[in-house]
Design a protein around this motif. Structure first.
Motif, PDB file in Angstrom:
ATOM      1  N   ALA A  13       0.818  -1.208   0.000  1.00  0.00           N
ATOM      2  CA  ALA A  13       0.000   0.000   0.000  1.00  0.00           C
ATOM      3  C   ALA A  13       0.856   1.264   0.000  1.00  0.00           C
ATOM      4  CB  ALA A  13      -0.929  -0.002   1.207  1.00  0.00           C
ATOM      5  N   PRO A  34       1.728  -3.928   7.351  1.00  0.00           N
ATOM      6  CA  PRO A  34       1.242  -3.140   8.488  1.00  0.00           C
ATOM      7  C   PRO A  34       2.113  -3.311   9.732  1.00  0.00           C
ATOM      8  CG  PRO A  34      -0.584  -4.235   7.408  1.00  0.00           C
ATOM      9  CD  PRO A  34       0.663  -4.775   6.770  1.00  0.00           C
ATOM     10  N   GLY A 250      -2.720   3.485   1.423  1.00  0.00           N
ATOM     11  CA  GLY A 250      -3.598   2.403   1.858  1.00  0.00           C
ATOM     12  C   GLY A 250      -4.961   2.947   2.234  1.00  0.00           C
ATOM     13  N   PHE A 256      -6.051   2.912   8.142  1.00  0.00           N
ATOM     14  CA  PHE A 256      -6.413   1.494   7.975  1.00  0.00           C
ATOM     15  C   PHE A 256      -5.177   0.603   8.135  1.00  0.00           C
ATOM     16  CE2 PHE A 256      -9.815   3.504   5.274  1.00  0.00           C
ATOM     17  CZ  PHE A 256     -10.801   3.352   6.230  1.00  0.00           C
ATOM     18  N   MET A 257      -4.065   1.081   7.618  1.00  0.00           N
ATOM     19  CA  MET A 257      -2.830   0.297   7.762  1.00  0.00           C
ATOM     20  C   MET A 257      -2.464   0.170   9.238  1.00  0.00           C
ATOM     21  SD  MET A 257       0.334  -0.246   5.571  1.00  0.00           S
ATOM     22  CE  MET A 257       1.051   1.271   5.034  1.00  0.00           C
ATOM     23  N   ALA A 259      -4.548   0.352  11.751  1.00  0.00           N
ATOM     24  CA  ALA A 259      -5.558  -0.513  12.371  1.00  0.00           C
ATOM     25  C   ALA A 259      -5.213  -1.980  12.115  1.00  0.00           C
ATOM     26  CB  ALA A 259      -6.940  -0.181  11.817  1.00  0.00           C
ATOM     27  N   ALA A 260      -4.730  -2.282  10.918  1.00  0.00           N
ATOM     28  CA  ALA A 260      -4.317  -3.653  10.599  1.00  0.00           C
ATOM     29  C   ALA A 260      -3.153  -4.063  11.491  1.00  0.00           C
ATOM     30  CB  ALA A 260      -3.926  -3.764   9.123  1.00  0.00           C
ATOM     31  N   GLN A 263      -4.447  -4.798  15.002  1.00  0.00           N
ATOM     32  CA  GLN A 263      -5.108  -6.101  15.068  1.00  0.00           C
ATOM     33  C   GLN A 263      -4.084  -7.227  15.195  1.00  0.00           C
ATOM     34  OE1 GLN A 263      -7.307  -7.826  11.553  1.00  0.00           O
ATOM     35  NE2 GLN A 263      -9.017  -7.462  12.920  1.00  0.00           N
ATOM     36  N   SER A 278      -7.975  -1.459  17.398  1.00  0.00           N
ATOM     37  CA  SER A 278      -7.926  -1.626  15.944  1.00  0.00           C
ATOM     38  C   SER A 278      -9.278  -1.282  15.323  1.00  0.00           C
ATOM     39  CB  SER A 278      -7.532  -3.067  15.603  1.00  0.00           C
ATOM     40  OG  SER A 278      -7.812  -3.337  14.246  1.00  0.00           O
ATOM     41  N   THR A 282     -10.149   1.739  12.760  1.00  0.00           N
ATOM     42  CA  THR A 282     -10.823   1.558  11.479  1.00  0.00           C
ATOM     43  C   THR A 282     -11.916   2.620  11.323  1.00  0.00           C
ATOM     44  OG1 THR A 282     -10.445  -0.812  11.639  1.00  0.00           O
ATOM     45  CG2 THR A 282     -12.085  -0.092  10.031  1.00  0.00           C
ATOM     46  N   ASP A 286     -12.438   5.497   8.517  1.00  0.00           N
ATOM     47  CA  ASP A 286     -13.687   5.760   7.789  1.00  0.00           C
ATOM     48  C   ASP A 286     -14.085   7.227   7.894  1.00  0.00           C
ATOM     49  OD1 ASP A 286     -14.018   3.168   6.849  1.00  0.00           O
ATOM     50  OD2 ASP A 286     -15.048   2.503   8.667  1.00  0.00           O
ATOM     51  N   ARG A 289     -12.148   9.269   5.569  1.00  0.00           N
ATOM     52  CA  ARG A 289     -12.673   9.132   4.207  1.00  0.00           C
ATOM     53  C   ARG A 289     -13.929   9.983   4.007  1.00  0.00           C
ATOM     54  NH1 ARG A 289     -10.816   5.195   0.904  1.00  0.00           N
ATOM     55  NH2 ARG A 289     -12.836   4.886  -0.063  1.00  0.00           N
TER      56      ARG A 289
ATOM     57  N   MET B   1     -13.099   0.399   7.041  1.00  0.00           N
ATOM     58  CA  MET B   1     -13.582   0.144   5.685  1.00  0.00           C
ATOM     59  C   MET B   1     -13.643  -1.364   5.438  1.00  0.00           C
ATOM     60  SD  MET B   1     -12.049   1.698   2.103  1.00  0.00           S
ATOM     61  CE  MET B   1     -10.399   1.134   2.449  1.00  0.00           C
ATOM     62  N   ALA B  20      -2.946  -1.326  -3.819  1.00  0.00           N
ATOM     63  CA  ALA B  20      -3.209  -2.162  -2.648  1.00  0.00           C
ATOM     64  C   ALA B  20      -3.748  -1.314  -1.504  1.00  0.00           C
ATOM     65  CB  ALA B  20      -1.930  -2.860  -2.216  1.00  0.00           C
ATOM     66  N   VAL B  21      -4.747  -1.837  -0.815  1.00  0.00           N
ATOM     67  CA  VAL B  21      -5.267  -1.173   0.392  1.00  0.00           C
ATOM     68  C   VAL B  21      -5.580  -2.245   1.442  1.00  0.00           C
ATOM     69  CG1 VAL B  21      -6.307   0.861  -0.692  1.00  0.00           C
ATOM     70  CG2 VAL B  21      -7.641  -1.231  -0.498  1.00  0.00           C
ATOM     71  N   TYR B  22      -5.730  -1.803   2.675  1.00  0.00           N
ATOM     72  CA  TYR B  22      -6.102  -2.723   3.750  1.00  0.00           C
ATOM     73  C   TYR B  22      -7.540  -2.459   4.146  1.00  0.00           C
ATOM     74  CZ  TYR B  22      -1.215  -3.818   3.776  1.00  0.00           C
ATOM     75  OH  TYR B  22       0.029  -4.235   3.383  1.00  0.00           O
ATOM     76  N   TYR B  30      -8.455  -7.981   9.124  1.00  0.00           N
ATOM     77  CA  TYR B  30      -7.802  -7.159   8.108  1.00  0.00           C
ATOM     78  C   TYR B  30      -7.168  -8.008   7.022  1.00  0.00           C
ATOM     79  CZ  TYR B  30      -8.396  -2.342   9.249  1.00  0.00           C
ATOM     80  OH  TYR B  30      -8.946  -1.091   9.397  1.00  0.00           O
ATOM     81  N   GLN B  32      -5.296  -7.636   2.887  1.00  0.00           N
ATOM     82  CA  GLN B  32      -4.864  -6.723   1.829  1.00  0.00           C
ATOM     83  C   GLN B  32      -5.757  -6.969   0.618  1.00  0.00           C
ATOM     84  OE1 GLN B  32      -1.365  -7.049  -0.725  1.00  0.00           O
ATOM     85  NE2 GLN B  32      -0.485  -5.335   0.373  1.00  0.00           N
ATOM     86  N   TRP B  38     -10.688   5.804  -6.639  1.00  0.00           N
ATOM     87  CA  TRP B  38     -11.802   6.393  -5.904  1.00  0.00           C
ATOM     88  C   TRP B  38     -12.131   7.730  -6.529  1.00  0.00           C
ATOM     89  CZ3 TRP B  38     -11.492   8.921  -0.422  1.00  0.00           C
ATOM     90  CH2 TRP B  38     -12.786   9.050   0.112  1.00  0.00           C
TER      91      TRP B  38
END
Lengths: 335, 134
Positions: A13, A34, A250, A256-257, A259-260, A263, A278, A282, A286, A289, B1, B20-22, B30, B32, B38
């Motif tokens: 990412a 991540p 990402g 999000f990365m 948060a991954a 986790q 985590s 996330t 959001d 975004r 997401m 690539a996104v998570y 989670y 990939q 977008w």
């Protein structure tokens, strides 16, 4: 170089965490992207209105370029050979020697000079990382972590990309691991790095970093006067979103990365709190975004029919949510 | 997401590539995954590009009227502003701005012209003959 695994190209990412992840895997340390991003302390927020690039203030969702490499040295006990050059020819000669010996190396480059990038992306951005894993005649074999497939580049183009001038000029920066501790105690490294990130986000001593920085940005947006410079406002909002999304974050400005990472860290440390953190991170992603969407709508509208205070509220929500995440992380790590 | 929420807007600027996104699966794990772009991202990218294109258009007109030099046009055409251009050239901003003056530009020595042309990825001829050549 004995025992170096052949490079297996994967898409990542983000360029710097991708390159470091791939290089470590070649040296028998198999971590997720991540995990590398989180453990090296890649996450941040900074809004620095008094330092400008292309006439726009710095808005950053991650640490400055180079910090993932430094973080790998500090938190993962990796030793890198690194070098910057004054002499272009020397840099090329040394790269050829290394690559012909079978070394797999990371390079800092400018996307402006990378012919395989889509033309729309070729801005003066000097901190793009890629891997060179071989050579065929005049062409180098490139594993660029943000692309699906491997590519090739002519020596001349690569030279231009390595020696572009300007902010964050690469000066031919090359790096490759020479000593990787494959028995590293991840648990301790994870704890240490989360603590450092939490501390920075909650208690940065300056108002433009961390949670304070997000609030600072929110205030700035809320005070924009749509009746005055509509065009400038649109450019400013667009700029923030580009910093959030462009060149492989990402999505959600790296949230999000991270948060991954939390986790995965939760599984390793067997901590339900990290799992919860985590999930909350996330949500923060959001929210970022949502904010990006709000800005994009404002950029697109022909009239001043958007409310900057609405947009400012969206940023504020991110700040409030992230504060909850870091506070939870703080208490769960003390236990 | 969630993975199902990852935007797949097939935007033009992605040229059919994927990034690539998570994102999380239905169980909250989670993974990939990839995105085809977008719309929000496309909007803000096109915004800055059209801004530069507009400035390049204006610079063309002014270059035709001998009010600016080709350097200003090529600067915008390559998505730079005077400061970025100065940094990429290893010059000061005032020097670059001075080179915008048609009189000064005509007297620039070949070494500087070559450096500009190299940065703009054009030949020296294309650079000095703009906009007549177009």
């Amino acid at each position: 170089m004995a025992g170096l695994n052949p490079l297996e190209h994967r898409q990542y990412a983000h360029c710097e965490s991708g390159v470091v992840t791939a290089l470590l895997r070649c040296h028998n340390l198999d971590l997720s992207e991540p995990m590398v991003f989180g453990i090296t302390g890649g996450l941040t927020f900074a809004y620095i209105p008094f330092i400008k690039m292309t006439n726009m203030p710095i808005v950053s969702y991650r640490m400055i370029p180079g910090s993932i490499i430094k973080g790998a040295v500090k938190n993962l006990d990796v030793r890198f050979n690194t070098k910057r050059y004054r002499d272009k020819e020397e840099a090329l000669a040394e790269l050829i020697v290394l690559v012909d010996q079978g070394e797999i190396v990371g390079l800092q480059t400018s996307v402006y000079w990378l012919p395989y990038f889509p033309p729309e992306m070729r801005f003066q951005f000097n901190a793009h990382n890629l891997i060179i894993y071989g050579r065929e005649g005049e062409e180098f074999l490139v594993s660029d972590p943000v692309f699906e497939h491997t590519v090739r580049i002519k020596a001349e183009d690569l030279q231009n990309a390595r020696f572009a001038r300007g902010t964050l000029a690469p000066k031919g920066f090359i790096y490759y691991p020479v000593l990787v501790n494959t028995c590293i105690d991840l648990r301790e490294a994870i704890r240490k790095s989360i603590k450092r990130t939490v501390h920075m986000m909650l208690y940065a001593p300056v108002p433009f970093i961390g949670i304070k920085g997000i609030h600072y940005l929110a205030r700035r947006i809320g005070r924009l006067n749509v009746h005055k410079d509509l065009r400038d406002i649109r450019l400013f909002l667009g700029h923030i979103v580009r910093m959030q999304e462009e060149i492989g974050t990402g999505g959600g400005g790296f949230r999000f990365m991270y948060a991954a990472f939390l986790q995965e860290a939760g599984h390793i440390l067997e901590s339900v709190h990290l799992g919860e953190a985590s999930r909350m991170m996330t949500e923060a992603g959001d929210m970022w975004r949502q904010f990006a969407l709000g800005c994009a709508k404002a950029c697109k509208s022909r009239t001043a029919d958007f409310d900057v205070e609405d947009i400012a509220r969206l940023v504020k929500k991110c700040a409030i949510q992230e504060k909850l995440v870091y506070s939870l992380l703080k208490t769960s790590l003390i236990q | 997401m969630k993975i199902s929420e990852v935007p797949q807007d097939d935007t033009k600027t992605m040229h059919g590539e994927k990034k690539a996104v998570y994102a999380v699966d239905d169980q909250g794990r989670y993974m990939q995954t990839t995105t085809k772009g977008w719309e929000a991202e496309e909007i803000v990218l096109n915004q800055v590009i059209s801004e530069f294109e507009e400035k390049a258009r204006e610079a063309t007109i002014r270059a035709k009227n001998n009010e600016t030099s080709p350097i200003e046009y090529f600067m915008y055409k390559n998505w730079m502003d005077p400061l970025t251009l100065a940094q990429a050239m290893g010059l000061y901003r005032w020097q670059v701005k001075r080179h915008f003056k048609p009189g000064v530009f005509k007297k620039l020595d070949n070494k500087i012209l070559e450096a500009y042309a190299r940065l703009f990825k054009v030949s020296v001829d294309e650079l000095i003959n703009f906009p007549r050549g177009n």
